[in-house]
Design an enzyme around this catalytic site. Structure first.
Site: not given
Length: 244
Positions: A6, A100, A123
């Site tokens: 990932d 994701d 983030s």
């Protein structure tokens, strides 16, 4: 063995899966000379590599080059899909959804087919809603806590403050308190909205993942913590493709 990755714009999470389950896992930097530190096996022992990434194309290509120099197995990047195994994407242009988000939803779908909410506190903070029918109901994308703090530091030069994590959301009495309490206040508001939406939609299960998941849990988010939700979904999809 299957290596699943990932990769965000800066950080990278990897996991090595074998017949007996998870063999090893770790964190790295997508632009590090070795993005997979402490990977415990040689290249010949890995039979498949699956990647979920939201990194720029330049960073993605550099990562693939680094992986190719170390691993002899085929490397495949997986992206968002229109549907899979009963999970249906709400996006008309499903390719525009971050990989994701799709892989996290699919990881949740494997265990919570009665409907769920996925909160990914990275983030950026993403919130996605999936009904009991498997239809993605849509979601939200918000700046993450570090992004908001950095924006105030960089884009508002006269706002000087010490960045700290606090659980206090009362009105601040200094600039540092105003900023840090304000971020907590916003997080608390997000949590309240997620809880309200969960109740209104009749969706009981909330799952949280990402680097700031623990902070949201400490602030009262009533959710199940799944640290590797993206990797869970990615590994399941790669296994299905391998079996086809």
């Amino acid at each position: 063995m299957r290596l699943v990755i990932d990769a965000g714009n800066s950080r990278l999470k990897w996991r090595l899966d074998g017949a007996g389950g998870v063999l090893a896992q770790g964190l790295g930097g997508i632009e590090d000379a070795d993005p997979l530190p402490k990977l415990p096996v040689g290249a010949g022992a890995i039979s498949r590599v699956a990647v979920s990434t939201v990194a720029s194309e330049e960073k993605r290509l550099r990562l693939l080059q680094s992986l190719s120099s170390r691993v002899s197995a085929p490397i495949r990047c997986y992206w968002s899909e229109a549907c899979r195994n009963g999970l249906v994407n709400a996006y008309r242009n499903y390719q525009q959804m971050g990989a994701d988000r799709w892989h996290a939803m699919y990881g949740a779908w494997l265990d919570y087919k009665q409907g769920f909410i996925v909160v990914d506190a990275g983030s950026a903070i993403t919130v996605d809603y999936v009904g009991s029918s498997g239809h993605h109901l849509g979601g939200f994308i918000l700046p993450g806590l570090h992004m908001m703090r950095r924006s105030l530091q960089v884009d508002a030069a006269r706002i000087g403050f010490d960045p700290i994590h606090v659980s206090d959301c009362s009105p601040g009495k200094s600039t540092s308190e105003c900023v840090n309490h304000g971020l907590t206040w916003l997080s608390s508001a997000l949590i309240g909205r997620v809880h309200s939406d969960s109740e209104n939609a009749g969706v009981r299960d909330i799952l949280v993942t990402g680097g700031d998941a623990e902070r949201l849990l400490n602030l009262g988010l009533k959710a199940t913590y799944r640290s590797s939700l993206v990797l869970d979904g990615l590994a399941a999809i790669d296994a299905q493709v391998d079996a086809e």
